[in-house]
Design an enzyme around this catalytic site. Structure first.
Site, short mmCIF file in Angstrom:
data_model
loop_
_atom_site.label_atom_id
_atom_site.label_comp_id
_atom_site.label_asym_id
_atom_site.label_seq_id
_atom_site.Cartn_x
_atom_site.Cartn_y
_atom_site.Cartn_z
N HIS A 1 3.37 6.61 -6.93
CA HIS A 1 2.55 7.71 -7.46
C HIS A 1 3.45 8.95 -7.63
O HIS A 1 3.37 9.65 -8.62
CB HIS A 1 1.40 7.99 -6.49
CG HIS A 1 0.28 8.79 -7.07
ND1 HIS A 1 -0.79 9.18 -6.31
CD2 HIS A 1 0.06 9.28 -8.31
CE1 HIS A 1 -1.63 9.86 -7.08
NE2 HIS A 1 -1.14 9.95 -8.29
N HIS B 1 1.76 4.55 -2.83
CA HIS B 1 1.86 6.01 -2.69
C HIS B 1 3.21 6.50 -3.23
O HIS B 1 3.28 7.49 -3.94
CB HIS B 1 1.75 6.41 -1.22
CG HIS B 1 0.35 6.31 -0.66
ND1 HIS B 1 -0.72 6.92 -1.25
CD2 HIS B 1 -0.13 5.69 0.45
CE1 HIS B 1 -1.82 6.67 -0.53
NE2 HIS B 1 -1.48 5.92 0.51
N HIS C 1 0.83 -1.21 0.00
CA HIS C 1 0.00 0.00 0.00
C HIS C 1 0.87 1.26 0.00
O HIS C 1 0.72 2.14 -0.86
CB HIS C 1 -0.91 -0.03 1.23
CG HIS C 1 -1.79 1.17 1.40
ND1 HIS C 1 -3.13 1.17 1.09
CD2 HIS C 1 -1.52 2.43 1.83
CE1 HIS C 1 -3.64 2.37 1.33
NE2 HIS C 1 -2.69 3.15 1.78
N GLU C 2 1.80 1.32 0.93
CA GLU C 2 2.65 2.52 1.04
C GLU C 2 3.53 2.69 -0.19
O GLU C 2 3.77 3.80 -0.65
CB GLU C 2 3.49 2.49 2.32
CG GLU C 2 2.67 2.52 3.62
CD GLU C 2 1.76 3.74 3.76
OE1 GLU C 2 2.08 4.81 3.21
OE2 GLU C 2 0.70 3.61 4.41
#
Ligand SMILES: [Zn+2]
Length: 701
Positions: free
Chosen positions: A490, A487, A483-484
């Site tokens: 991105h 980020h 998940h991290e």
């Protein structure tokens, strides 16, 4: 948002297993960098390059130097902006201005929570305050605002700008608007006062959200005292103890921790009233209307319709899956005398049911998820999807704040270096408990044609490796890591012209799409099988174990989602049109309509809802991001999750733009149609459908 994600539990290593320490697996460089112990180097003759390579930050005094330089640069840029005729340069100067302040403020924001040395944390804190004061001053600088407004008002010039520049100009204007700068002098003053008051109320509310409540020891049965901390003749209760197996411990914690405090109640009601007043003063119908401008949802009406439709769909589901009945049954089985299902039971019993039905004990999985294996998995995934590798680089002396921080260079096969990810993965007492990421420097186009490379920090709280074993992740930790990293990528894969919209600086309800999409990759066997292997034997993780894990998540999923819907609705209603009733009365009403478990008298959960401050009217974001991620996964990646063409298309349509493009247009570009709210809801709810193949596979053994 941590509330939605599973609680992390630190792994305990069995000593017997730990003694077998022959390593038969070999790791690629990135895997080895995370599975091997840090080699201490002799740094005697090397110069300290300063934190993040900022030379001044090789000492604490440097914070002031860096801060003063940023403030000076700001003054010059403000002057330049005010002199410059309206055009693309206006936006460029604004972005430079924002860059020079953000670069210092964001870095300091990170150091103030994560540096092991308290003097560094304090210096960083002071820097944050000083830059914050400057930002306040800029937001109320009429002349500066006018230079931007002249551009926005000049239809002819504005129309000629490229879409990203236009959007960034509008976003900057939006920041000005809230300070009432476009109003007459009297109203402007009122806006400034409201902003000051709001800042104070927000801080007060945030602080009281986490404040423990206490009760006299003698009031509680003695056998549960040991579960709480003591303070003289009082017992302190600082959380809900939602995972405690003893019903009474959970009940006591719930009733005491949520016992209403009149002072905090007043703070919250003031906070909501001030927000409403400010929003209306600057020209919006309600605070929610203002907060939702520029988001994917666009309006409070759309958010309410989204949440209402989920509720309608889930009510069938809840009847069919009998989530609450199952929990009640389980409670009756364990405690026949007291079997009414209460709010303090929900998280605990859904966990018990999952574990009992699917045998998903984390320690069965963690040997397959050594940190090095997971990093290799991420590297492999990004190479296949985007042609990008993660290369472990030795940080220079003084560049990082703790010895166990790893630095990754993100390198594209043709574009070269894209940026840096600092991995601060291991538990330290001063770190905040939630996993999170920080943008330290945003990407942007520089005047000389080069690109300012983005820099981010990923912060996790993983257990340290031991003498005999590398860090082993539970499935939950592995998903959090993915998940991290979503980020981080991105930021890395974005190539926005302006840093104001770099990577995750996008609309809140879009920001979690890339990270939640990574959770789908992290639970797909075709992806997991590429990296999950036992750290001692090299054996791959059996497919049936992955399938069990995925199915277990769906158990009580409807009830868990409904709880999130209730929170999101409460947040919307609080930030909508003011009502003539207390926040508790509103909550009781919403709980009845949108949850299902009874309200407990003399409790006020909303006083612990700290996300009301940071997410005000946007708590729905997580659910909406999940809906979009689910659609992107099913429609684009599900068939072939490692397809390069899809990866490239995803980067081009969604990741590359950061916040520089309207979020719904990005979604539309990716899905090649504009999804309706109903499509969002269907995607979200269909994730709870059982996969019958799993049961077939399991029964075959
Ligand atoms: Zn996230």
């Amino acid at each position: 948002m941590s509330a939605y994600r599973p609680l992390l539990r630190l792994l305990r290593h069995g000593t017997a297993a730990a003694r077998v320490c022959r390593t038969v697996t070999t790791w690629s460089p990135v895997g080895a960098a995370f599975n091997a112990k840090v080699q201490r180097r002799l740094d005697l003759f090397q110069q300290n390059v300063g934190l993040f390579g900022v030379p001044e930050l090789s000492s604490i005094e440097g914070f002031e130097v860096v801060q003063d330089r940023a403030l000076q640069e700001t003054e010059q840029l403000v002057e330049k902006a005010c002199r410059c005729p309206p055009g693309v340069q206006t936006v460029e100067i604004f972005d430079k201005l924002s860059d020079s302040l953000c670069r210092v403020a964001d870095m300091a924001d990170f150091i103030k929570v994560a540096h092991p040395n308290p003097s560094y944390r304090e210096a960083a804190e002071r820097t944050c305050i000083n830059i914050g004061t400057m930002v306040e001053r800029l937001n109320t600088n009429v002349e500066l605002c006018k230079s931007l407004k002249d551009l926005l008002d000049n239809k002819e010039i504005f129309a000629k700008l490229d879409p990203e520049t236009r959007r960034v100009a509008e976003l900057f204007m939006f920041d000005f608007e809230i300070s009432g700068i476009h109003l007459d002098k009297k109203k402007r003053k009122e806006a400034v006062n409201l902003n000051v008051k709001l800042l104070d109320l927000s801080n007060q509310f945030l602080m009281s959200c986490h404040m423990p409540n206490r009760i006299e020891k003698r009031v509680l049965p003695e056998h549960i005292h040991q579960h709480f901390s003591k303070d003289g003749k009082y017992i302190q209760i600082s959380g809900l103890h939602a995972d405690a197996p003893d019903d009474l411990v959970r009940e006591v914690a719930y009733k005491i921790f949520l016992y209403p405090n009149a002072n905090v109640m007043h703070i919250l009601e003031e906070l909501l009233a001030c927000r409403d007043k400010l929003a209306r003063l600057v020209g919006y119908e309600s605070y929610a209307h203002r907060a939702l401008k520029g988001t994917m949802a666009k309006s409070p009406e759309a958010v309410m319709s989204f949440l209402q439709q989920i509720t309608d769909k889930l009510s069938d589901r809840l009847r069919q899956d009998k989530d609450f009945e199952m929990m009640t049954e389980m409670k009756t089985k364990l405690n026949p005398r007291n079997s009414e299902l209460m709010p303090w039971d929900h998280p605990y019993f859904s966990g018990v049911i999952r574990a009992e039905r699917f045998n998903i004990e984390p320690s069965l999985y963690s040997p397959y998820f050594s940190l090095g294996a997971c990093m290799e998995g991420l590297n492999g995934l990004f190479t296949q999807l985007y042609g990008v590798s993660l290369l472990a680089e030795q940080p220079s002396v003084g560049e990082v704040w703790s010895e166990d921080v790893r630095k990754l260079a993100v390198v594209h096969e043709t574009e070269g270096l894209l940026g840096y990810i600092y991995c601060d993965f291991f538990y330290r007492p001063e770190k905040p408990p939630q996993d999170c990421h920080f943008t330290i420097r945003g990407g942007r186009q520089l005047d000389d044609g080069q690109y300012q490379l983005p820099m981010v920090v990923l912060m996790l709280n993983l257990p340290h490796p031991t003498q005999s074993a590398p860090t082993l992740l539970s499935p939950g930790m592995m998903e959090n890591l993915f998940h991290e990293m979503g980020h981080a990528m991105h930021s890395m894969l974005g190539r926005t012209r302006y840093q104001h919209v770099t990577g995750t600086r996008c609309s809140t309800d879009f920001a979690e799409v890339p990270s939640i999409l990574m959770e789908y990759f992290a639970t797909d066997y075709r992806v997991i099988s590429q990296f999950a292997r036992h750290y001692q034997t090299g054996q791959p993780l059996p497919q049936s174990m992955v399938a069990r894990l995925c199915e277990s998540k769906k158990v009580c999923g409807a009830a868990d989602t409904q709880l999130q819907v209730f929170y999101a609705i409460l947040d919307q209603v609080y930030h909508g049109k003011p009502q003539n009733r207390s926040t508790t009365d509103i909550m009781i009403d919403m709980q009845k309509k949108y949850y299902g478990l009874p309200y407990v008298t003399n409790t006020a959960w909303q006083l612990r809802f700290s996300h009301l401050v940071g997410y005000g009217a946007k708590y729905y974001s997580y659910l909406m991001s999940r809906a979009v991620a689910s659609m992107v996964w099913k429609q684009c990646f599900y068939k072939d999750p490692l397809n390069r063409e899809t990866g490239e298309r995803y980067r081009r349509e969604m990741l590359a733009h950061g916040g520089g493009k309207e979020p719904m247009l990005m979604v539309e570009g990716m899905l090649q149609k504009r999804p309706s709210i109903e499509d969002f809801v269907n995607a979200l709810v269909s994730d709870l459908d059982p996969d019958f193949e799993t049961f077939i596979m399991d029964s075959e053994g």
